[in-house]
Design a protein around this motif. Sequence first.
Motif, PDB file in Angstrom:
ATOM      1  N   GLU A 202      -1.084   0.679   2.243  1.00 49.28           N
ATOM      2  CA  GLU A 202       0.120   1.483   2.386  1.00 49.28           C
ATOM      3  C   GLU A 202       1.128   1.212   1.281  1.00 49.28           C
ATOM      4  OE1 GLU A 202       1.681   1.027   6.303  1.00 49.28           O
ATOM      5  OE2 GLU A 202      -0.068   1.952   7.264  1.00 49.28           O
ATOM      6  N   ALA A 203       1.208  -0.031   0.840  1.00 46.05           N
ATOM      7  CA  ALA A 203       2.153  -0.391  -0.222  1.00 46.05           C
ATOM      8  C   ALA A 203       1.792   0.297  -1.532  1.00 46.05           C
ATOM      9  CB  ALA A 203       2.180  -1.905  -0.406  1.00 46.05           C
ATOM     10  N   VAL A 205       0.071   3.123  -1.878  1.00 46.85           N
ATOM     11  CA  VAL A 205       0.330   4.559  -1.744  1.00 46.85           C
ATOM     12  C   VAL A 205       1.829   4.833  -1.843  1.00 46.85           C
ATOM     13  CG1 VAL A 205       0.165   6.536  -0.198  1.00 46.85           C
ATOM     14  CG2 VAL A 205      -1.772   4.976  -0.427  1.00 46.85           C
ATOM     15  N   LYS A 206       2.638   3.983  -1.230  1.00 44.01           N
ATOM     16  CA  LYS A 206       4.089   4.160  -1.290  1.00 44.01           C
ATOM     17  C   LYS A 206       4.603   4.041  -2.719  1.00 44.01           C
ATOM     18  CE  LYS A 206       8.442   2.563   0.741  1.00 44.01           C
ATOM     19  NZ  LYS A 206       9.194   2.518  -0.521  1.00 44.01           N
ATOM     20  N   GLN A 207       4.062   3.095  -3.477  1.00 44.60           N
ATOM     21  CA  GLN A 207       4.472   2.922  -4.867  1.00 44.60           C
ATOM     22  C   GLN A 207       4.218   4.192  -5.681  1.00 44.60           C
ATOM     23  OE1 GLN A 207       2.374  -0.222  -6.906  1.00 44.60           O
ATOM     24  NE2 GLN A 207       3.658  -0.119  -8.735  1.00 44.60           N
ATOM     25  N   ARG A 209       3.763   7.310  -4.368  1.00 42.61           N
ATOM     26  CA  ARG A 209       4.572   8.395  -3.806  1.00 42.61           C
ATOM     27  C   ARG A 209       6.034   8.287  -4.248  1.00 42.61           C
ATOM     28  NH1 ARG A 209       1.024  12.268  -2.737  1.00 42.61           N
ATOM     29  NH2 ARG A 209      -0.256  11.907  -0.890  1.00 42.61           N
ATOM     30  N   ASP A 210       6.536   7.057  -4.340  1.00 39.71           N
ATOM     31  CA  ASP A 210       7.928   6.854  -4.752  1.00 39.71           C
ATOM     32  C   ASP A 210       8.170   7.333  -6.183  1.00 39.71           C
ATOM     33  OD1 ASP A 210       8.582   5.831  -2.296  1.00 39.71           O
ATOM     34  OD2 ASP A 210       8.646   3.732  -2.920  1.00 39.71           O
TER      35      ASP A 210
END
Length: 252
Positions: A202-203, A205-207, A209-210
Amino acid sequence: MSSHAVEIVAHRGFSARAPENTIAAFDLAWKNQTDACELDVYLTADGKTAVIHDKDAKRTAGVMMDVATSKQADLTALGAGSWKGTEWAKEKIPTLEQALATMPVGKQRFFIEVKCGAEIVPELKRILEPMKDRAAQLAIIAFKRDAAAESKKAMPWIKVYRLASGKTKEKKPTDLTQLIADTKADKLDGLDLGTSDFPWDEAMVKQIRDAGFGLYVWTVNKPADVLRFAKLGVDGITTDDPVMVREALEKK
């Protein structure tokens, strides 16, 4: 989970069943309602295109002919299906125009992987510019930074994604932070990453997406992996078997 929540991209067409990067493989993928097809393209010696994955025709056509130093007509005369089975004996190496002509009008699309460098961009633009009204049905992907960046500069109306493996050619871990920075600097639309050697959590993917990026993954051929990547929220899954992916998503 809807089967349409994640875009299903048929890797080199329906390559689990038909010979990769052939008209038959693309037609079979479209027939089986894949959301997209991916293809590989090189620039030939006479400045034209050939849809083929390898640098030479040995594996798929049985002829040791280097793509970059051969003329388009000589390459497209080669049989590219017999290695997969006698029923595919009539399949040839297609041109990019021939491959794109298989794409149905509508929402389905092609991911065009540039296998060479930026030298192909003028020819790509010549072929794709007349399809500008179908921009949503086209995307360009490339491992080489110059090929991706120059494609976006020449055709800002097409989405362009940077391909990357989890390890570099020197077998070192890919620096995802630097890859994101480079992709942003080149004004690309996102990343298309391999399944191996990235953390895929998740980290991660978040990086991505951000950074405002789209995110695709390749090449996923097991139902359990399909569900894992879908749960992480990727935009699309590239697979040799689009039917398997759709069935996995629908069962979920």
